[in-house]
Design a protein around this motif. Structure first.
Motif, PDB file in Angstrom:
ATOM      1  N   GLY A 158      -1.537  61.169  49.333  1.00  0.00           N
ATOM      2  CA  GLY A 158      -2.341  62.371  49.309  1.00  0.00           C
ATOM      3  C   GLY A 158      -1.490  63.595  49.031  1.00  0.00           C
ATOM      4  N   LEU A 159      -2.113  64.782  49.172  1.00  0.00           N
ATOM      5  CA  LEU A 159      -1.424  66.038  48.921  1.00  0.00           C
ATOM      6  C   LEU A 159      -1.785  67.049  49.998  1.00  0.00           C
ATOM      7  CD1 LEU A 159      -2.027  66.442  45.067  1.00  0.00           C
ATOM      8  CD2 LEU A 159       0.149  65.871  46.145  1.00  0.00           C
ATOM      9  N   THR A 160      -0.813  67.884  50.354  1.00  0.00           N
ATOM     10  CA  THR A 160      -1.113  68.994  51.243  1.00  0.00           C
ATOM     11  C   THR A 160      -1.804  70.103  50.446  1.00  0.00           C
ATOM     12  OG1 THR A 160       1.028  70.012  50.822  1.00  0.00           O
ATOM     13  CG2 THR A 160       0.890  68.503  52.696  1.00  0.00           C
ATOM     14  N   GLU A 161      -2.392  71.058  51.165  1.00  0.00           N
ATOM     15  CA  GLU A 161      -3.017  72.190  50.488  1.00  0.00           C
ATOM     16  C   GLU A 161      -1.951  73.042  49.801  1.00  0.00           C
ATOM     17  OE1 GLU A 161      -4.703  76.060  52.357  1.00  0.00           O
ATOM     18  OE2 GLU A 161      -6.390  74.643  52.306  1.00  0.00           O
ATOM     19  N   GLY A 162      -2.277  73.535  48.620  1.00  0.00           N
ATOM     20  CA  GLY A 162      -1.356  74.385  47.883  1.00  0.00           C
ATOM     21  C   GLY A 162      -2.062  75.628  47.369  1.00  0.00           C
ATOM     22  N   LYS A 210      -6.863  72.271  46.741  1.00  0.00           N
ATOM     23  CA  LYS A 210      -7.347  71.559  47.917  1.00  0.00           C
ATOM     24  C   LYS A 210      -6.445  70.386  48.300  1.00  0.00           C
ATOM     25  CE  LYS A 210     -12.244  72.697  47.287  1.00  0.00           C
ATOM     26  NZ  LYS A 210     -13.601  72.157  47.085  1.00  0.00           N
ATOM     27  N   ALA A 211      -6.357  70.199  49.593  1.00  0.00           N
ATOM     28  CA  ALA A 211      -5.602  69.049  50.099  1.00  0.00           C
ATOM     29  C   ALA A 211      -6.341  67.756  49.778  1.00  0.00           C
ATOM     30  CB  ALA A 211      -5.407  69.187  51.600  1.00  0.00           C
ATOM     31  N   VAL A 212      -5.563  66.705  49.569  1.00  0.00           N
ATOM     32  CA  VAL A 212      -6.120  65.373  49.324  1.00  0.00           C
ATOM     33  C   VAL A 212      -5.596  64.464  50.426  1.00  0.00           C
ATOM     34  CG1 VAL A 212      -6.245  63.418  47.743  1.00  0.00           C
ATOM     35  CG2 VAL A 212      -6.151  65.754  46.839  1.00  0.00           C
ATOM     36  N   GLU A 213      -6.492  63.886  51.176  1.00  0.00           N
ATOM     37  CA  GLU A 213      -6.095  63.042  52.297  1.00  0.00           C
ATOM     38  C   GLU A 213      -5.508  61.728  51.797  1.00  0.00           C
ATOM     39  OE1 GLU A 213      -8.028  61.214  56.426  1.00  0.00           O
ATOM     40  OE2 GLU A 213      -9.218  62.469  55.094  1.00  0.00           O
ATOM     41  N   ALA A 214      -4.410  61.342  52.388  1.00  0.00           N
ATOM     42  CA  ALA A 214      -3.804  60.055  52.044  1.00  0.00           C
ATOM     43  C   ALA A 214      -4.649  58.919  52.607  1.00  0.00           C
ATOM     44  CB  ALA A 214      -2.391  59.976  52.588  1.00  0.00           C
ATOM     45  N   SER A 215      -4.632  57.806  51.893  1.00  0.00           N
ATOM     46  CA  SER A 215      -5.333  56.611  52.379  1.00  0.00           C
ATOM     47  C   SER A 215      -4.303  55.523  52.642  1.00  0.00           C
ATOM     48  CB  SER A 215      -6.352  56.141  51.335  1.00  0.00           C
ATOM     49  OG  SER A 215      -5.682  55.626  50.192  1.00  0.00           O
ATOM     50  N   LYS A 225       2.650  69.216  48.687  1.00  0.00           N
ATOM     51  CA  LYS A 225       3.594  68.149  48.989  1.00  0.00           C
ATOM     52  C   LYS A 225       2.872  66.819  49.142  1.00  0.00           C
ATOM     53  CE  LYS A 225       7.035  71.167  51.097  1.00  0.00           C
ATOM     54  NZ  LYS A 225       7.924  71.414  52.262  1.00  0.00           N
ATOM     55  N   VAL A 226       3.570  65.765  48.775  1.00  0.00           N
ATOM     56  CA  VAL A 226       2.974  64.432  48.781  1.00  0.00           C
ATOM     57  C   VAL A 226       2.898  63.910  50.207  1.00  0.00           C
ATOM     58  CG1 VAL A 226       3.228  62.051  48.011  1.00  0.00           C
ATOM     59  CG2 VAL A 226       3.773  63.929  46.463  1.00  0.00           C
ATOM     60  N   LEU A 227       1.719  63.417  50.552  1.00  0.00           N
ATOM     61  CA  LEU A 227       1.534  62.724  51.820  1.00  0.00           C
ATOM     62  C   LEU A 227       1.561  61.231  51.528  1.00  0.00           C
ATOM     63  CD1 LEU A 227      -1.418  64.860  53.262  1.00  0.00           C
ATOM     64  CD2 LEU A 227       0.994  64.993  53.896  1.00  0.00           C
ATOM     65  N   PRO A 228       2.481  60.506  52.105  1.00  0.00           N
ATOM     66  CA  PRO A 228       2.610  59.090  51.751  1.00  0.00           C
ATOM     67  C   PRO A 228       1.413  58.260  52.221  1.00  0.00           C
ATOM     68  CG  PRO A 228       4.046  59.630  53.587  1.00  0.00           C
ATOM     69  CD  PRO A 228       3.482  60.927  53.096  1.00  0.00           C
ATOM     70  N   ALA A 229       1.121  57.257  51.431  1.00  0.00           N
ATOM     71  CA  ALA A 229       0.086  56.303  51.827  1.00  0.00           C
ATOM     72  C   ALA A 229       0.608  55.429  52.956  1.00  0.00           C
ATOM     73  CB  ALA A 229      -0.300  55.442  50.620  1.00  0.00           C
TER      74      ALA A 229
END
Length: 431
Positions: A122-126, A112-117, A140-144
């Motif tokens: 956060g993380l994209t869906e994998g 599951k994707a994790v939303e960045a705060s 992939k890492v979603l930057p804060a």
């Protein structure tokens, strides 16, 4: 007189005949053969071998080869990517595979994707396989980062300090660039995603040059361009996250940010410029994205706290002195794709113990490993044709060189002077 001559001639003929007879009698030999039965094998006929002590031999009584007698010895089950099969073997050592079954295919599980705060990445869906743990789609890492609109983050409510940033409206009037700082009283700089209803898409060159009181910067998600020297000399910055969408880190962007410990570089970056992280002496680790193709001159020179680094496959060019004086660098991995190791690339990396030069590299530049005093072994591909002046000078502990070619190939390499440490090491060919 005539009779005397005839008598002499007959005497000579008689003597020669006797000599020939004696010679023949002396070498006369009757073969005495011993027999040995050679059993047939799976592929070769059997026979009886008759041998004499003089070396003469012959064969007869041939029997047919027996042919292979295969037995099933192993059944290999299929897995996610490999077919299953049965192994059959004969006592002679010959074997074959048969009765193939199809690979099972991956059992996909969604990560599951994790939303960045504002403060947590956060993380994209994998996707991964639950059976073999293979990564099918990498997360992939979603930057804060804050999303600032009208002076306030729409997520956490943090407010920017009035007059803290100066903006420049782009020529086409569709977006703003951050041009620098006005008066400010806090150490954290928040670059918004929008200003006056328009996106903030760039940080101008030299925008924050020598702003040594700044300790952290949050960059809005619309920023795609960070200009050269943007944070040069910001000696107080300890961490920074570069947003997705930025494609290059320009020349001297973080030059001399001596307190910078952590930085997140997004996968969108393809170029790391000259002196980009020059003398970032507190930087302990950095991940170079897979899409980077070029690393400029002295990009990481003097990053004395970095201990390991990986240069990804896509990089085709590393500039001069890129990792020079990274004195705590112990491990570096360079993927295939590089064709030359430029001048001074690893000079002064006094903690580096071993390195493998990737296949395809044709030259090792001047002073590339100068002063790598802990270097004990190196692997060099057979593609190398030139090792330049002082490439291995003062590598006094270099003991083993693993060369992938043969002795003749090594002799053909143009090795310049001041490389005694290389030439005095033990050479291992075909490694």
């Amino acid at each position: 007189m005539k009779r005397k001559l005839v008598t002499v001639f007959l005497s000579a003929v008689t003597a020669a005949t006797c000599a020939l007879t004696l010679s023949a009698c002396g070498n006369k030999h009757t073969h005495a053969y011993s027999s040995e039965i050679i059993q047939p094998t799976c592929t070769e006929k059997g026979y009886t071998l008759h041998s004499c002590s003089c070396g003469e031999n012959y064969r007869d009584d041939y029997t047919d080869a027996t042919g292979h007698d295969y037995e099933e010895i192993e059944t290999v089950a299929p897995d996610c990517v490999n077919r299953g099969y049965t192994v059959y073997a004969c006592d002679c050592g010959d074997s074959y595979e048969d009765n193939y079954t199809d690979a099972l295919g991956h059992t996909e599980v969604i990560d599951k994707a994790v939303e960045a705060s504002c403060t947590q990445s956060g993380l994209t869906e994998g996707i991964h396989c639950s059976e073999c743990d293979a990564v099918i789609k990498e997360q992939k890492v979603l930057p804060a980062g804050h999303y600032i609109k009208d002076g306030k983050c729409v997520y956490c409510g943090i407010e920017t300090t009035p007059l803290k940033l100066e903006y420049r409206l782009n020529e086409d009037g569709t977006a703003y660039s951050v041009a620098g700082l006005g008066p400010f009283s806090v150490n954290e700089i928040v670059i918004p995603a929008e200003y006056k209803g328009l996106p903030v898409t760039a940080i101008d060159k030299m925008a924050f040059e020598n702003c040594d009181k700044i300790t952290s910067i949050s960059i809005g998600q619309n920023v795609a361009i960070i200009g050269a020297n943007a944070f040069l000399g910001c000696t107080g910055i300890t961490s920074i996250t570069i947003p997705n969408g930025v494609t290059s880190i320009e020349d001297s962007t973080f030059f001399g940010c001596s307190s910078l410990v952590n930085i997140t570089i997004p996968d969108s970056v393809a170029y790391i410029g000259k002196c980009a992280f020059f003398n970032c002496s507190s930087l302990t680790s950095i991940t170079i994205p897979d899409d980077v193709t070029e690393i400029g001159f002295a990009a990481f020179l003097g990053c004395t706290d970095i201990t390991s680094i990986t240069v990804p496959y896509g990089v085709t060019s590393i500039g001069n002195n890129t990792f020079s004086n990274c004195s705590n660098l112990v491990n570096i991995t360079i993927a295939d794709g590089i064709t030359s190791i430029e001048n001074g690339t690893f000079s002064g990396c006094s903690s580096l113990t071993s390195i493998t030069i990737p296949d395809g590299v044709t030259s090792i530049g001047i002073s590339t490993f100068f002063g790598c005093s802990s270097l004990t072994s190196i692997t060099i591909p057979d593609s190398v044709t030139k090792i330049d002046y002082s490439a291995f000078k003062n590598c006094n502990n270099l003991s083993d060189v693993y060369y992938k070619g043969c002795e003749q190939d090594w002799a053909a390499i143009n090795i310049d002077s001041n490389n005694e440490c290389l030439l005095n090491a033990v050479l291992h060919y075909g490694s």
